[in-house]
Design a protein around this motif. Structure first.
Motif, PDB file in Angstrom:
ATOM      1  N   ASN A  26       0.785  -1.231   0.000  1.00 40.38           N
ATOM      2  CA  ASN A  26       0.000   0.000   0.000  1.00 40.38           C
ATOM      3  C   ASN A  26       0.820   1.285   0.000  1.00 40.38           C
ATOM      4  OD1 ASN A  26      -2.467  -1.451   0.233  1.00 40.38           O
ATOM      5  ND2 ASN A  26      -2.036  -1.739   2.404  1.00 40.38           N
ATOM      6  N   HIS A  27       2.096   1.202   0.264  1.00 42.75           N
ATOM      7  CA  HIS A  27       2.886   2.411   0.508  1.00 42.75           C
ATOM      8  C   HIS A  27       4.346   2.154   0.147  1.00 42.75           C
ATOM      9  CE1 HIS A  27       5.507   4.807   3.187  1.00 42.75           C
ATOM     10  NE2 HIS A  27       4.649   5.762   2.923  1.00 42.75           N
ATOM     11  N   GLY A  28       5.025   3.186  -0.325  1.00 44.54           N
ATOM     12  CA  GLY A  28       6.460   3.088  -0.530  1.00 44.54           C
ATOM     13  C   GLY A  28       6.947   3.919  -1.702  1.00 44.54           C
ATOM     14  N   MET A  29       8.216   4.340  -1.590  1.00 42.27           N
ATOM     15  CA  MET A  29       8.869   5.080  -2.661  1.00 42.27           C
ATOM     16  C   MET A  29      10.290   4.564  -2.794  1.00 42.27           C
ATOM     17  SD  MET A  29       7.526   8.966  -2.241  1.00 42.27           S
ATOM     18  CE  MET A  29       7.782   9.375  -3.947  1.00 42.27           C
ATOM     19  N   ALA A  30      10.789   4.602  -4.021  1.00 41.91           N
ATOM     20  CA  ALA A  30      12.148   4.145  -4.286  1.00 41.91           C
ATOM     21  C   ALA A  30      12.849   5.135  -5.194  1.00 41.91           C
ATOM     22  CB  ALA A  30      12.129   2.767  -4.934  1.00 41.91           C
ATOM     23  N   GLN A  31      14.155   5.263  -4.999  1.00 41.76           N
ATOM     24  CA  GLN A  31      15.008   6.096  -5.850  1.00 41.76           C
ATOM     25  C   GLN A  31      15.645   5.178  -6.878  1.00 41.76           C
ATOM     26  OE1 GLN A  31      16.403   9.483  -4.877  1.00 41.76           O
ATOM     27  NE2 GLN A  31      17.422   9.607  -6.841  1.00 41.76           N
ATOM     28  N   VAL A  32      15.426   5.507  -8.169  1.00 41.18           N
ATOM     29  CA  VAL A  32      15.962   4.709  -9.266  1.00 41.18           C
ATOM     30  C   VAL A  32      16.873   5.606 -10.093  1.00 41.18           C
ATOM     31  CG1 VAL A  32      15.385   3.381 -11.324  1.00 41.18           C
ATOM     32  CG2 VAL A  32      13.906   3.264  -9.321  1.00 41.18           C
ATOM     33  N   GLU A  33      18.094   5.153 -10.313  1.00 39.09           N
ATOM     34  CA  GLU A  33      19.036   5.913 -11.125  1.00 39.09           C
ATOM     35  C   GLU A  33      18.725   5.677 -12.601  1.00 39.09           C
ATOM     36  OE1 GLU A  33      21.125   8.126  -9.977  1.00 39.09           O
ATOM     37  OE2 GLU A  33      20.471   7.625  -7.949  1.00 39.09           O
ATOM     38  N   ASP A  34      18.577   6.768 -13.338  1.00 38.33           N
ATOM     39  CA  ASP A  34      18.249   6.670 -14.763  1.00 38.33           C
ATOM     40  C   ASP A  34      19.332   7.287 -15.644  1.00 38.33           C
ATOM     41  OD1 ASP A  34      17.814   9.295 -14.063  1.00 38.33           O
ATOM     42  OD2 ASP A  34      16.049   9.526 -15.338  1.00 38.33           O
ATOM     43  N   GLY A  35      20.467   7.593 -15.069  1.00 37.88           N
ATOM     44  CA  GLY A  35      21.538   8.211 -15.838  1.00 37.88           C
ATOM     45  C   GLY A  35      21.518   9.719 -15.771  1.00 37.88           C
ATOM     46  N   GLY A  36      20.491  10.279 -15.150  1.00 39.34           N
ATOM     47  CA  GLY A  36      20.374  11.728 -15.008  1.00 39.34           C
ATOM     48  C   GLY A  36      20.320  12.083 -13.528  1.00 39.34           C
ATOM     49  N   ALA A  37      19.318  12.833 -13.168  1.00 39.37           N
ATOM     50  CA  ALA A  37      19.157  13.256 -11.777  1.00 39.37           C
ATOM     51  C   ALA A  37      18.554  12.163 -10.911  1.00 39.37           C
ATOM     52  CB  ALA A  37      18.277  14.501 -11.708  1.00 39.37           C
ATOM     53  N   GLY A  38      18.071  11.092 -11.522  1.00 40.77           N
ATOM     54  CA  GLY A  38      17.439  10.016 -10.774  1.00 40.77           C
ATOM     55  C   GLY A  38      15.940  10.225 -10.694  1.00 40.77           C
ATOM     56  N   LEU A  39      15.234   9.157 -10.415  1.00 42.20           N
ATOM     57  CA  LEU A  39      13.782   9.195 -10.330  1.00 42.20           C
ATOM     58  C   LEU A  39      13.336   8.759  -8.948  1.00 42.20           C
ATOM     59  CD1 LEU A  39      13.039   7.350 -13.689  1.00 42.20           C
ATOM     60  CD2 LEU A  39      12.880   9.806 -13.275  1.00 42.20           C
TER      61      LEU A  39
END
Length: 138
Positions: A87-100
């Protein structure tokens, strides 16, 4: 912008030809109301004409805005909220730029803690989130 230009040009062409063929035959003093009606009513056929003209090039414009969600599925990221569950959560994903920073959801019964790595398994458009699994499963 292309649609607005095409709509304006279509409306202008319609008004021009109505003026040329019909309204030009009226006396100059009695054309105010017909001129106004022509301007207002020309919008409807202009919309239809614009739709016919724009439809063939729709695919070309769609190619300019590719769906970015398909490019990050399969990548891994780090959980940045205290936990991530179904139901809840966030993740930081590196995309080659500033990240998502993405909304993520775990499978029922799974729970990820802050700092754990997880892989994006699929995009879920109903809540604009990604289903995640432990990174070692991929």
């Amino acid at each position: 912008m292309v649609i607005l230009v095409t709509l304006s040009f279509s409306g202008w062409i319609i008004c021009y030809f109505v003026q040329l063929t019909v309204l030009g035959q009226l006396a100059p003093g009695s054309r105010a109301v017909p001129d106004l009606l022509t301007a207002l009513l020309s919008v409807i056929p202009a919309i239809l004409l614009t739709n016919l003209l724009i439809r063939p090039v729709r695919r070309a414009f769609a190619a300019l805005n590719p769906d970015e969600t398909k490019h990050i599925v399969g990548r891994s990221g780090v959980i940045v909220t205290p936990y991530a569950d179904e139901n809840h959560g966030m993740a930081q994903v590196e995309d080659g730029g500033a990240g998502l920073l993405l909304q993520v959801r775990a499978r029922p019964g799974e729970r990820f803690l802050r700092g754990q790595r997880a892989a994006l398994l699929e995009y879920r458009p109903e809540d604009n989130s990604y289903l995640i699994v432990p990174e070692l499963e991929l």
